[in-house]
Design an enzyme around this catalytic site. Structure first.
Site, PDB file in Angstrom:
ATOM      1  N   LYS A   1      -6.075   7.045  -1.024  1.00  0.00           N
ATOM      2  CA  LYS A   1      -6.524   8.333  -1.566  1.00  0.00           C
ATOM      3  C   LYS A   1      -7.571   8.107  -2.641  1.00  0.00           C
ATOM      4  O   LYS A   1      -8.610   8.765  -2.661  1.00  0.00           O
ATOM      5  CB  LYS A   1      -5.342   9.094  -2.191  1.00  0.00           C
ATOM      6  CG  LYS A   1      -4.463   9.803  -1.201  1.00  0.00           C
ATOM      7  CD  LYS A   1      -3.272  10.445  -1.912  1.00  0.00           C
ATOM      8  CE  LYS A   1      -2.344  11.071  -0.890  1.00  0.00           C
ATOM      9  NZ  LYS A   1      -1.047  11.487  -1.449  1.00  0.00           N
TER      10      LYS A   1
ATOM     11  N   GLN B   1       3.040  12.158  -5.859  1.00  0.00           N
ATOM     12  CA  GLN B   1       3.410  11.511  -4.604  1.00  0.00           C
ATOM     13  C   GLN B   1       4.925  11.617  -4.381  1.00  0.00           C
ATOM     14  O   GLN B   1       5.709  11.240  -5.248  1.00  0.00           O
ATOM     15  CB  GLN B   1       2.974  10.034  -4.647  1.00  0.00           C
ATOM     16  CG  GLN B   1       3.183   9.277  -3.364  1.00  0.00           C
ATOM     17  CD  GLN B   1       2.319   9.807  -2.217  1.00  0.00           C
ATOM     18  OE1 GLN B   1       1.136  10.083  -2.394  1.00  0.00           O
ATOM     19  NE2 GLN B   1       2.914   9.957  -1.056  1.00  0.00           N
TER      20      GLN B   1
ATOM     21  N   ASP C   1      -1.785  19.858  -3.109  1.00  0.00           N
ATOM     22  CA  ASP C   1      -0.878  19.672  -1.968  1.00  0.00           C
ATOM     23  C   ASP C   1      -0.456  21.018  -1.379  1.00  0.00           C
ATOM     24  O   ASP C   1       0.055  21.071  -0.257  1.00  0.00           O
ATOM     25  CB  ASP C   1       0.388  18.923  -2.417  1.00  0.00           C
ATOM     26  CG  ASP C   1       0.423  17.484  -1.925  1.00  0.00           C
ATOM     27  OD1 ASP C   1      -0.304  17.170  -0.961  1.00  0.00           O
ATOM     28  OD2 ASP C   1       1.186  16.687  -2.491  1.00  0.00           O
TER      29      ASP C   1
END
Ligand code: NAD
Length: 279
Positions: A50, A94, A117
């Site tokens: 990422k 995460q 997200d």
């Protein structure tokens, strides 16, 4: 094989390039903060990818690595600091988090306007009322692959296998918004094969290696395989690829289908969040 291959690597590369071009036109660098708690090896690899992809697209990405014993209170304080940081446009925590931390409390602490997200309940609600700016990355990637493949959705029967909050449910919401007639099938569905056979568009997000067989697929159907499963030393999807590709009209491979789209969509969400906040 009769099916057209939907090449997620290529579509993702084009999207990353498009984000880079748009980012280069801004008077600031969009900022992405990724928070990683503990040392989960798969998450570490993913987070590194990422970071690399974000920086290549002109996004200032930084990863905050916190020890596994970080308390929930300390993590919430970190998020509050990121919420207040004007240079940070996107925050991603995460998952999974260590068991002593409540993921729900952490997700709800993220500023919804920085929630790249798309997991915050405010953004989930916006997705269902059709006003979402930040849509979960994997479902967004699925929709972009369908668009790239030129798949008409209006009035078509779509079947989504799986009802997770991360993939199945948001994919179903997006397909519904795109005027498909959507069925969500799952582990308690009576006859999965029969449901799948009715699909013009089949999205599999189950996490069971090669569950979907060739004879579950209607001739000419479009198959999007979200699953990533280890089978011996191979990575396979939720769909038995060779069998399915012999009947389907178009299909995504695993790897190289939906997978690469997820990070590319994260970059686009970061850009979207930045432009919404800073113009
Ligand atoms: P999950 O475990 O949260 O949800 C799985 C869903 O499948 C559940 O709703 C369950 O009801 C259903 N299910 C389970 N077994 C079933 C069965 N035998 N028959 C029918 N339905 C069944 O998983 P998830 O997070 O939605 O992920 C699904 C798959 O997608 C996994 O393989 C995961 O690794 C993959 N994934 C890929 C990406 C990507 O970037 N490509 C992102 C997220 C998830």
């Amino acid at each position: 094989m009769t099916a057209t291959l939907i090449d997620g690597k290529q579509v993702a590369a084009a999207l990353r390039e498009s984000v880079a071009v748009r980012t280069a036109g801004l008077p600031y660098r969009p900022g992405l903060a990724v928070v990683l708690v503990g040392e989960d090896p798969a998450s570490s690899v993913y987070v590194r990818n990422k970071d690399r992809a974000a920086n290549a697209a002109g996004i200032a990405a930084r990863t905050l690595r916190l020890p596994a014993e970080t308390t929930e209170a300390a993590l919430l304080a970190t998020i509050a600091a990121l919420n207040a940081d004007a240079e940070v446009d996107g925050i991603l925590v995460q998952l999974p988090l260590p068991a002593h931390i409540r993921s729900r409390a952490v997700i709800e602490a993220i500023d919804p306007d920085k929630d790249v997200d798309g997991f915050h309940p405010i953004n989930v609600g916006r997705l269902y009322d059709g006003t979402a700016a930040l849509v979960p990355c994997t479902p967004l990637g699925v929709m972009k692959l369908l668009a790239h493949a030129g798949v008409a959705l209006r009035g078509k029967r779509a079947v989504v296998l799986g009802r997770s909050a991360i993939v199945g449910k948001p994919v179903a919401a997006l397909l519904t918004a795109a005027d498909a007639t959507v069925t969500v099938a799952h582990s308690r569905t009576a006859d999965l094969a029969a449901e799948c056979r009715r699909a013009d568009i089949l999205v599999a997000a189950v996490g069971r290696a090669e569950l979907v067989r060739g004879d579950w697929i209607a001739p000419g159907a479009v198959v999007i395989d979200v699953g990533i499963n280890r089978l011996g030393d191979r990575l396979v999807g939720d769909v038995a690829f060779d069998e399915a590709a012999a009947v389907a009209g178009a299909i995504t491979p695993v790897p190289g289908g939906v997978g690469p789209m997820t990070i590319a969509c994260l970059l686009e969400n970061t850009l979207t969040a930045a432009v919404a906040r800073r113009g």
